[in-house]
Design a protein around this motif. Structure first.
Motif, PDB file in Angstrom:
ATOM      1  N   ILE A  80       0.885  -1.176   0.000  1.00  0.00           N
ATOM      2  CA  ILE A  80       0.000   0.000   0.000  1.00  0.00           C
ATOM      3  C   ILE A  80       0.916   1.217   0.000  1.00  0.00           C
ATOM      4  O   ILE A  80       1.635   1.462   0.962  1.00  0.00           O
ATOM      5  N   VAL A  81       0.868   1.982  -1.067  1.00  0.00           N
ATOM      6  CA  VAL A  81       1.797   3.102  -1.220  1.00  0.00           C
ATOM      7  C   VAL A  81       1.274   4.355  -0.529  1.00  0.00           C
ATOM      8  O   VAL A  81       2.028   5.063   0.151  1.00  0.00           O
ATOM      9  N   GLU A  82      -0.010   4.669  -0.719  1.00  0.00           N
ATOM     10  CA  GLU A  82      -0.602   5.885  -0.149  1.00  0.00           C
ATOM     11  C   GLU A  82      -2.073   5.648   0.135  1.00  0.00           C
ATOM     12  O   GLU A  82      -2.705   4.752  -0.443  1.00  0.00           O
ATOM     13  N   VAL A  83      -2.607   6.501   1.012  1.00  0.00           N
ATOM     14  CA  VAL A  83      -4.049   6.577   1.229  1.00  0.00           C
ATOM     15  C   VAL A  83      -4.436   8.040   1.018  1.00  0.00           C
ATOM     16  O   VAL A  83      -3.869   8.933   1.653  1.00  0.00           O
ATOM     17  N   ASN A  84      -5.397   8.269   0.118  1.00  0.00           N
ATOM     18  CA  ASN A  84      -5.749   9.630  -0.273  1.00  0.00           C
ATOM     19  C   ASN A  84      -7.148  10.013   0.180  1.00  0.00           C
ATOM     20  O   ASN A  84      -8.121   9.281  -0.049  1.00  0.00           O
ATOM     21  N   ALA A  85      -7.260  11.175   0.817  1.00  0.00           N
ATOM     22  CA  ALA A  85      -8.566  11.785   1.046  1.00  0.00           C
ATOM     23  C   ALA A  85      -8.965  12.517  -0.238  1.00  0.00           C
ATOM     24  O   ALA A  85      -8.119  12.911  -1.035  1.00  0.00           O
ATOM     25  N   ALA A  86     -10.250  12.692  -0.444  1.00  0.00           N
ATOM     26  CA  ALA A  86     -10.791  13.359  -1.639  1.00  0.00           C
ATOM     27  C   ALA A  86     -10.259  12.745  -2.927  1.00  0.00           C
ATOM     28  O   ALA A  86      -9.733  13.448  -3.795  1.00  0.00           O
ATOM     29  N   PRO A  87     -10.364  11.433  -3.104  1.00  0.00           N
ATOM     30  CA  PRO A  87      -9.864  10.808  -4.329  1.00  0.00           C
ATOM     31  C   PRO A  87     -10.726  11.178  -5.540  1.00  0.00           C
ATOM     32  O   PRO A  87     -11.940  11.373  -5.419  1.00  0.00           O
ATOM     33  N   GLY A  88     -10.107  11.287  -6.689  1.00  0.00           N
ATOM     34  CA  GLY A  88     -10.847  11.581  -7.907  1.00  0.00           C
ATOM     35  C   GLY A  88     -11.655  10.386  -8.368  1.00  0.00           C
ATOM     36  O   GLY A  88     -11.268   9.232  -8.178  1.00  0.00           O
ATOM     37  N   PHE A  89     -12.804  10.664  -8.992  1.00  0.00           N
ATOM     38  CA  PHE A  89     -13.689   9.611  -9.489  1.00  0.00           C
ATOM     39  C   PHE A  89     -13.553   9.377 -10.989  1.00  0.00           C
ATOM     40  O   PHE A  89     -14.110   8.415 -11.515  1.00  0.00           O
ATOM     41  N   ARG A  90     -12.848  10.255 -11.687  1.00  0.00           N
ATOM     42  CA  ARG A  90     -12.859  10.204 -13.150  1.00  0.00           C
ATOM     43  C   ARG A  90     -12.390   8.858 -13.682  1.00  0.00           C
ATOM     44  O   ARG A  90     -12.964   8.311 -14.620  1.00  0.00           O
ATOM     45  N   MET A  91     -11.344   8.288 -13.092  1.00  0.00           N
ATOM     46  CA  MET A  91     -10.787   7.039 -13.607  1.00  0.00           C
ATOM     47  C   MET A  91     -11.765   5.872 -13.479  1.00  0.00           C
ATOM     48  O   MET A  91     -11.688   4.904 -14.230  1.00  0.00           O
ATOM     49  N   HIS A  92     -12.692   5.988 -12.520  1.00  0.00           N
ATOM     50  CA  HIS A  92     -13.666   4.911 -12.310  1.00  0.00           C
ATOM     51  C   HIS A  92     -14.935   5.131 -13.134  1.00  0.00           C
ATOM     52  O   HIS A  92     -15.525   4.167 -13.637  1.00  0.00           O
ATOM     53  N   VAL A  93     -15.341   6.369 -13.245  1.00  0.00           N
ATOM     54  CA  VAL A  93     -16.563   6.697 -13.973  1.00  0.00           C
ATOM     55  C   VAL A  93     -16.344   6.600 -15.489  1.00  0.00           C
ATOM     56  O   VAL A  93     -17.222   6.169 -16.230  1.00  0.00           O
ATOM     57  N   SER A  94     -15.146   7.014 -15.926  1.00  0.00           N
ATOM     58  CA  SER A  94     -14.834   7.021 -17.366  1.00  0.00           C
ATOM     59  C   SER A  94     -13.474   6.379 -17.610  1.00  0.00           C
ATOM     60  O   SER A  94     -12.522   7.049 -18.022  1.00  0.00           O
ATOM     61  N   PRO A  95     -13.336   5.082 -17.354  1.00  0.00           N
ATOM     62  CA  PRO A  95     -12.041   4.439 -17.597  1.00  0.00           C
ATOM     63  C   PRO A  95     -11.732   4.414 -19.094  1.00  0.00           C
ATOM     64  O   PRO A  95     -12.636   4.402 -19.928  1.00  0.00           O
ATOM     65  N   SER A  96     -10.442   4.408 -19.408  1.00  0.00           N
ATOM     66  CA  SER A  96     -10.048   4.302 -20.817  1.00  0.00           C
ATOM     67  C   SER A  96     -10.421   2.937 -21.373  1.00  0.00           C
ATOM     68  O   SER A  96     -10.753   2.801 -22.556  1.00  0.00           O
ATOM     69  N   GLU A  97     -10.357   1.932 -20.504  1.00  0.00           N
ATOM     70  CA  GLU A  97     -10.737   0.579 -20.892  1.00  0.00           C
ATOM     71  C   GLU A  97     -11.532  -0.037 -19.749  1.00  0.00           C
ATOM     72  O   GLU A  97     -11.277   0.240 -18.583  1.00  0.00           O
ATOM     73  N   GLY A  98     -12.492  -0.885 -20.082  1.00  0.00           N
ATOM     74  CA  GLY A  98     -13.245  -1.597 -19.049  1.00  0.00           C
ATOM     75  C   GLY A  98     -14.595  -0.962 -18.749  1.00  0.00           C
ATOM     76  O   GLY A  98     -15.047  -0.036 -19.422  1.00  0.00           O
ATOM     77  N   ILE A  99     -15.229  -1.461 -17.702  1.00  0.00           N
ATOM     78  CA  ILE A  99     -16.599  -1.086 -17.365  1.00  0.00           C
ATOM     79  C   ILE A  99     -16.613   0.184 -16.514  1.00  0.00           C
ATOM     80  O   ILE A  99     -15.957   0.243 -15.473  1.00  0.00           O
ATOM     81  N   PRO A 100     -17.372   1.210 -16.922  1.00  0.00           N
ATOM     82  CA  PRO A 100     -17.538   2.386 -16.049  1.00  0.00           C
ATOM     83  C   PRO A 100     -18.290   1.994 -14.775  1.00  0.00           C
ATOM     84  O   PRO A 100     -19.217   1.181 -14.819  1.00  0.00           O
ATOM     85  N   ARG A 101     -17.878   2.561 -13.662  1.00  0.00           N
ATOM     86  CA  ARG A 101     -18.497   2.239 -12.378  1.00  0.00           C
ATOM     87  C   ARG A 101     -19.210   3.474 -11.814  1.00  0.00           C
ATOM     88  O   ARG A 101     -18.629   4.561 -11.755  1.00  0.00           O
ATOM     89  N   ASN A 102     -20.447   3.289 -11.398  1.00  0.00           N
ATOM     90  CA  ASN A 102     -21.209   4.396 -10.806  1.00  0.00           C
ATOM     91  C   ASN A 102     -20.810   4.541  -9.339  1.00  0.00           C
ATOM     92  O   ASN A 102     -21.494   4.071  -8.439  1.00  0.00           O
ATOM     93  N   VAL A 103     -19.684   5.196  -9.113  1.00  0.00           N
ATOM     94  CA  VAL A 103     -19.171   5.330  -7.751  1.00  0.00           C
ATOM     95  C   VAL A 103     -19.892   6.434  -6.980  1.00  0.00           C
ATOM     96  O   VAL A 103     -19.707   6.564  -5.761  1.00  0.00           O
ATOM     97  N   ALA A 104     -20.703   7.245  -7.669  1.00  0.00           N
ATOM     98  CA  ALA A 104     -21.481   8.257  -6.963  1.00  0.00           C
ATOM     99  C   ALA A 104     -22.626   7.624  -6.180  1.00  0.00           C
ATOM    100  O   ALA A 104     -23.048   8.151  -5.147  1.00  0.00           O
ATOM    101  N   GLU A 105     -23.119   6.485  -6.672  1.00  0.00           N
ATOM    102  CA  GLU A 105     -24.261   5.836  -6.018  1.00  0.00           C
ATOM    103  C   GLU A 105     -23.969   5.493  -4.556  1.00  0.00           C
ATOM    104  O   GLU A 105     -24.776   5.817  -3.670  1.00  0.00           O
ATOM    105  N   PRO A 106     -22.846   4.855  -4.240  1.00  0.00           N
ATOM    106  CA  PRO A 106     -22.602   4.554  -2.820  1.00  0.00           C
ATOM    107  C   PRO A 106     -22.353   5.805  -1.970  1.00  0.00           C
ATOM    108  O   PRO A 106     -22.623   5.794  -0.773  1.00  0.00           O
ATOM    109  N   VAL A 107     -21.858   6.885  -2.594  1.00  0.00           N
ATOM    110  CA  VAL A 107     -21.670   8.120  -1.825  1.00  0.00           C
ATOM    111  C   VAL A 107     -23.029   8.685  -1.410  1.00  0.00           C
ATOM    112  O   VAL A 107     -23.251   9.023  -0.245  1.00  0.00           O
ATOM    113  N   LEU A 108     -23.960   8.787  -2.368  1.00  0.00           N
ATOM    114  CA  LEU A 108     -25.284   9.320  -2.039  1.00  0.00           C
ATOM    115  C   LEU A 108     -26.041   8.386  -1.105  1.00  0.00           C
ATOM    116  O   LEU A 108     -26.799   8.841  -0.234  1.00  0.00           O
ATOM    117  N   SER A 109     -25.806   7.075  -1.241  1.00  0.00           N
ATOM    118  CA  SER A 109     -26.450   6.131  -0.319  1.00  0.00           C
ATOM    119  C   SER A 109     -25.881   6.264   1.086  1.00  0.00           C
ATOM    120  O   SER A 109     -26.593   6.024   2.071  1.00  0.00           O
TER     121      SER A 109
END
Length: 918
Positions: A446-475
Motif C-alpha cells: 500500500i503506497v498511499e491513502v488519499n482523502a478526496a480521491p478523484g472519481f474520473r478514472m472509475h466513472v470514465s475508464p479508458s478501458e473496461g466497465i464504467p463504475r457508478n461510484v457516486a451511487e454509494p456516496v449518495l447512499s
C-alpha cells in the motif's frame, strides 16, 4: 437591434416548469420591426454559410431543416436570434434545446427565451447571437475568426463553470434520485438536500469526512507508520529535510532503486520513481523540495499502479493506472506521436475531458535521457515509451477498470486500511504485479491513502466497465428511507400572501418544529428576524433552504421573483394560490390578468405528485389552474355550497370552507370544524371576509401537510392581526376617541376586500389613500372610485418613490376616479405622506376610523403609536348585533363581554362590529 435587458432564470418559471435554466432577453428590433427575414437581401445565404449546422433545428415544421425553411419563407429576427443563441452553445459543447420568442405589447420589442447550461455562457450567447445576425444583415456574412473567438470564449466560460468530474458525477446521481442540491458560494462546496436534512461535499470530501482522517492521510509518512504498526504492507521509507541526509536515507531503505516524493504532494507533483543512481537522486530531491519542505525517500517496488476506491467501508471500484505514454509505429518521432495522441477527442486540458492531454516536462526529459532518446527519436513499432514516472490521470495517464479482478484478501485489506485511517471516502494506492493475487504473495504494498480521491478514472475508464461510484456516496449520505427535503409550503397570490404566510408559519410552530419563512417584511427562522426587507424572491428562499436548523420552509413567492429568476426550489409539498387580480399589469411584459394567472400558477404547477395545490375555488382564474397541477388538489371557499366544492368533496376531495360561522375542513363526507370565526382574532370577530379566506387557506395547507386540527385551532386563536405579528395587514389600533387602521392595500382587489370591513364601521371614516407609481393610469382611477365608496372623507397622498411618474400625476388620476364615482365626495390632496397622516389623525371624530394605506408601513405605525394615550384606556362601549336589521343588540365594554355577547347570538347570526383595541 438593441438589447434592452438580459435576465437569468434558475428555477421553475413563467416560460417552463421543467426547463429551469433560461435566458430571457428583451430585444428591440428597431428598424427590423417590420422586416421578416425573407425581405433582407442575402440574409438566408449568409446565415447558412456561417452556421450550416442550423439545418438540424426542426422548429415548428417538426423536421430536419424546418427552422431554415422558416427563415427562407420569412420569420422575425427575434426568432432567428433564439435559434442562433442555442446553436452556438451547442457548437461550444453545451447541450441545449428549449427556446421561445414572443412579441411584447411594444411593437417590435421581443422577449427571446432560450436554454443555457452555464449562465455566463448563456448571457454571452445572447449578445453574440445579436452581433452575428447584425453582421449578416449588414455585410452578408459573419467573419470566421469572430465566430471561432465566440466559440472559444463560450468553451472557456463552460470550462470555468465546470464543477469538476467527481462533483459532476455526484450531482448527476443526486438529480437521478430527486435530491435537490445547491452550489454554495465558498470553497467549491455543494449542498445536497434542504434545511435540517442537508449534507455537504467538497470534491469528494463529505460531511462525514473527519478532519483527523484528512490530516493523517495528508501526512504520508504518518499514514505509513500507522499502517505498518497495524501489519499492513507498506514501502520501507524515511523522511528527510536536507540534501546531506539523502545518502544515508538511501542506505536505510536498502539502496537503489528508490522513489523520492514530497511529503505533502498530490496529483503526482514532484514524484520521481525507479531512481537507480546518485545524480538522479539529487535531481529528484530538488524536484520534491519545490513542492514540500520535507521529502520522502522510499524503496521502489516493481509492479503495476492501482487505485482502490473505498466508500463507506466497502471497495466499490479498482482501476489500474498506466502512466502517460506513446506507442511507436516505426515512422513517427516521439514528438509526433504525442501530437497524434493529443488529437484524441477524449483528451482535454486539465480535468475538462475524460483524458488529459500529454505534455513534456522535466520528468519526460529525464526519462528520455535514461533511454538515450530525444523528442526526435523514432520509436520501433510496438515499443512503449512512458512520458511520466507516475500514473496520474491529471498528467495524461489512462485508467483500466480492474474492479472484478481484485482478490478477496486484497478487498478485505483495502477496507481495513480505510477504517484504520478513518476515511469515509478513500483512494488507496496499491503497487502489485497482480491485483488478482494477495499482496503478500507478490510483494505488493500500500503506497498511499488519499482523502478526496478523484472519481474520473472509475466513472470514465479508458478501458473496461464504467463504475457508478457516486451511487454509494449518495447512499451513504442519504441511506434508504432518509429524508433529503424539508416540507416546503409555497404561497402566492395578488393579495393576502404575507398574512397567510405568517399564519401558516405560526401554525407549524405549534408542532414544535423550527420554521423558516420569507415575507414582504423580512426573512425569519423560528422567532427571530434574520434579514429585514421585501424578501419574497428566490434568494431569500434559498437562505431558508440552506439553513441547517430549518425543519419546515414557508415561502412567500411573489410575482417579481418568479419573473426575474424563477423559484428557488424545483418542487414543493404544498403550493397555495390565494387569488389573482389586476395588479402589476403592464410590468415585466405581463399585460393581462390571464398572463398574471400563468405567473402565479407556477407555484401550483411545482407541487410534487404526492403534495397538494391549495386553490381558491371562488376565484375562476385560480380554480382553472387545476388542469396544470401534477399533484393533488384541495380547495378553499367562502361558499360551502358552491358547485365546485360539492363535486370535489363528493369525489372524496379535501376542502376548507366557511360554514355557519365556522372555519371547517371537509374531507369527503366528513366535516371537521376548526373554530368559530368570531373567536379567530385575525378575522376581526368574523367581520373581515378576506381574512377568513386567508385563515381557510392557511388551515387547509397545514392540514394537508399532516398538522392536527388541535394545533391549527390553537394557532388561529393565538395569531393576532397586530403591528407585531402582521405589520401593515389590517392593524387596528385603539386611540381612545377613535381607531386607526393600517393596511398595505395598494390595488383594486385589496381595496375591495378592505371595503367589506370599513363600510360597516359605525362612525366617520377617513381614508389616506394612494398607490405605487408604476401602476397603469386606469388602476389609479379605479382606486379613486373605490375610495369614494368606502370613505366619508378622503386625503390623497403619493409615495416618495414615484417609480417614473411626475409629482402629482398619480394623485390627479385618483381624484378623477373619486369625482366620477361620487361628485359630492369630500376629498383633498396632500402629497406628503407624513403630513397627510397627521392631517387625518387630527381630523378624526369620536368613534371614527382613520384608514391609512401607506408606502412605509413602519413609519405609519410609528406615527400612530406616538398618539397612544399614556394611561390605559377604558374601552369605548359599542354595540354587538347581528347583521339582520340590528335585532338582539347588546352593549359591551370589554373583550370578555363581547365574547359572551357573541356566544349568545343564534348560530345563523354574525357580528356587525366590536369596537375595542386589538
Amino acid at each position: 437591434m438593441k438589447i434592452l435587458k438580459i435576465q437569468t432564470l434558475r428555477g421553475p418559471n413563467y416560460w417552463s416548469i421543467r426547463r429551469q435554466k433560461l435566458i430571457v432577453m428583451r430585444l428591440d428590433l428597431e428598424d427590423l420591426a417590420d422586416k421578416p427575414s425573407h425581405v433582407i437581401p442575402g440574409f438566408y445565404e449568409g446565415l447558412t454559410e456561417t452556421l450550416p449546422s442550423l439545418i438540424e433545428h426542426f422548429c415548428s415544421p417538426g423536421c430536419r431543416g424546418g427552422f431554415l425553411s422558416r427563415v427562407k419563407e420569412g420569420t422575425m429576427m427575434g426568432h432567428i436570434i433564439e435559434h442562433v443563441a442555442l446553436e452556438i452553445q451547442e457548437l461550444a459543447g453545451m447541450i441545449v434545446g428549449f427556446g421561445r420568442t414572443r412579441e411584447t405589447a411594444n411593437l417590435g420589442t421581443y422577449q427571446v427565451v432560450f436554454e443555457y447550461q452555464d449562465e455566463q455562457a448563456g448571457r454571452y450567447a445572447a449578445r453574440a447571437a445579436v452581433r452575428l445576425c447584425q453582421s449578416v444583415i449588414e455585410t452578408g456574412h459573419y467573419p470566421k475568426e469572430e465566430l471561432e473567438q465566440d466559440l472559444q470564449d463560450l468553451r472557456m466560460l463552460w470550462a470555468e463553470a465546470s464543477l469538476g468530474p467527481s462533483t459532476e458525477t455526484l450531482v448527476k446521481e443526486a438529480d437521478a434520485r430527486g435530491i435537490p442540491w445547491f452550489q454554495l458560494s465558498a470553497r467549491a462546496m455543494i449542498q445536497f438536500g434542504y434545511g435540517v436534512h442537508q449534507k455537504r461535499i467538497q470534491a469528494t470530501l463529505s460531511t462525514g469526512t473527519g478532519i483527523l482522517a484528512v490530516e493523517l492521510a495528508s501526512d504520508k509518512e504518518g499514514t505509513k507508520q500507522i499502517l505498518r504498526e497495524a501489519g499492513v504492507p507498506v514501502p520501507r521509507g524515511t523522511v528527510i529535510s536536507y540534501l546531506d541526509d539523502l545518502e544515508g536515507a538511501i542506505a536505510d531503505v536498502g539502496g537503489y532503486p528508490i522513489v523520492i516524493k514530497p511529503l505533502d504532494g498530490n496529483h503526482g507533483r514532484g514524484i520521481t520513481i525507479n531512481i537507480t543512481h546518485w545524480e538522479q537522486a539529487e535531481a529528484a530531491y530538488d524536484a520534491a523540495k519545490e513542492v514540500s519542505r520535507d521529502v520522502i525517500v522510499e524503496r521502489f517496488y516493481q509492479g503495476r499502479d492501482h487505485r482502490v476506491l473505498v466508500i463507506n467501508g466497502k471497495v466499490v471500484a479498482v482501476a489500474e493506472r498506466v502512466p502517460a505514454h506513446v506507442v511507436g509505429d516505426g515512422k513517427a518521432t516521439i514528438e509526433q506521436l504525442i501530437e497524434q495522441t493529443n488529437q484524441d477527442p477524449r483528451r482535454g486540458e486539465g480535468h475538462e475531458n475524460v483524458l488529459t492531454k500529454l505534455e513534456v516536462d522535466r520528468t519526460t526529459w529525464q526519462l528520455l535521457e535514461q533511454q538515450g532518446y530525444s523528442l526526435e527519436t523514432v520509436l520501433p513499432e510496438g515499443e512503449t515509451f512512458s512520458l511520466r514516472a507516475t500514473a496520474n490521470l491529471s498528467t495524461g495517464g489512462i485508467a483500466v477498470d480492474r474492479t472484478d479482478d481484485m482478490h478477496p484478501e486484497n478487498i478485505w485489506l483495502a477496507q481495513r486500511v480505510a477504517k484504520i485511517i478513518g476515511l469515509d471516502i478513500a483512494g488507496i494506492d496499491v503497487v502489485t504485479a497482480d491485483i488478482s493475487r494477495p499482496l503478500s504473495e507478490v510483494d505488493g504494498v500500500i503506497v498511499e491513502v488519499n482523502a478526496a480521491p478523484g472519481f474520473r478514472m472509475h466513472v470514465s475508464p479508458s478501458e473496461g466497465i464504467p463504475r457508478n461510484v457516486a451511487e454509494p456516496v449518495l447512499s451513504m449520505l442519504f441511506p434508504s428511507g432518509a429524508a433529503s427535503r424539508v416540507p416546503i409550503i409555497a404561497l402566492t397570490g395578488t393579495n393576502g400572501k404575507t398574512t397567510t404566510t405568517r399564519l401558516v408559519a405560526h401554525i407549524f410552530k405549534q408542532t414544535g418544529q423550527v420554521v423558516g419563512y420569507t415575507t414582504t417584511d423580512g426573512t425569519y427562522i423560528g422567532d427571530y428576524l434574520v434579514e429585514p426587507g421585501d424578501n419574497t424572491g428566490p434568494q431569500s428562499a434559498r437562505l431558508i433552504l440552506q439553513d441547517p436548523t430549518v425543519e419546515v420552509a414557508v415561502l412567500e413567492s411573489a410575482r417579481g421573483g418568479i419573473l426575474r429568476s424563477g423559484l428557488a426550489f424545483n418542487a414543493c409539498d404544498i403550493g397555495v394560490v390565494l387569488n389573482v387580480a389586476a395588479d402589476h399589469l403592464g410590468i415585466g411584459d405581463i399585460n393581462t390578468i390571464n398572463q398574471m394567472a400563468q405567473v402565479k400558477g407556477v407555484v401550483a404547477e411545482t407541487v410534487m405528485p404526492g403534495g397538494y395545490a391549495i386553490l381558491n375555488a371562488d376565484d375562476p382564474l385560480v380554480a382553472a389552474m387545476v388542469d396544470r397541477v401534477k399533484g393533488q388538489v384541495a380547495y378553499f371557499s367562502m361558499e360551502p355550497e358552491s358547485a365546485l366544492i360539492r363535486s370535489h368533496t363528493q369525489e372524496g376531495g379535501l376542502a376548507a370552507v366557511y360554514e355557519n360561522g365556522y372555519l371547517s375542513i371537509l374531507k369527503g363526507d366528513w366535516t371537521l370544524r376548526i373554530e368559530q370565526a368570531v373567536n379567530v382574532p385575525l378575522t376581526l370577530a368574523g367581520r373581515a371576509p378576506f381574512m377568513i379566506a386567508n385563515a381557510l387557506a392557511a388551515s387547509l395547507a397545514a392540514f394537508a401537510q399532516g398538522v392536527h386540527i388541535e394545533a391549527i385551532r390553537e394557532a388561529l386563536m393565538t395569531f393576532q392581526a397586530s403591528t407585531e405579528h402582521t405589520p401593515g395587514r389590517m392593524n387596528l389600533v385603539n386611540l381612545g376617541r377613535y381607531h386607526a387602521l393600517v393596511d398595505y392595500a395598494h390595488n383594486a382587489h385589496s381595496y375591495e376586500a378592505l371595503g367589506g370591513f370599513v363600510k360597516n364601521w359605525p362612525g366617520e371614516r377617513i381614508g389616506v389613500v394612494g398607490g405605487p407609481g408604476d401602476r397603469r393610469d386606469e388602476d389609479f382611477v379605479t382606486l379613486g372610485k373605490l375610495s369614494a365608496q368606502m370613505f366619508d372623507r378622503i386625503i390623497i397622498k403619493e409615495d416618495e418613490d414615484m417609480r417614473g411618474r411626475t409629482r402629482g400625476e398619480a394623485a390627479q388620476l385618483i381624484s378623477q376616479g373619486i369625482a366620477q364615482a361620487k361628485p359630492e365626495a369630500r376629498y383633498e390632496t396632500i402629497l406628503d405622506e407624513v403630513t397627510a397622516i397627521h392631517t387625518a389623525l387630527d381630523a378624526a371624530s369620536l368613534n371614527g376610523l382613520v384608514v391609512i394605506l401607506p408606502e412605509s408601513v413602519p413609519r405609519a405605525i410609528s406615527l400612530i403609536e406616538a398618539r397612544r394615550p399614556e394611561q390605559p384606556l377604558s374601552p369605548t362601549p359599542v354595540t354587538v348585533k347581528p347583521m339582520a336589521n340590528g335585532q338582539s343588540s347588546v352593549s359591551v365594554s370589554s373583550p370578555a363581554e363581547q365574547k359572551q355577547a357573541v356566544s349568545e347570538l343564534s348560530s345563523d347570526e354574525s357580528v356587525e362590529y366590536v369596537n375595542f383595541s386589538r
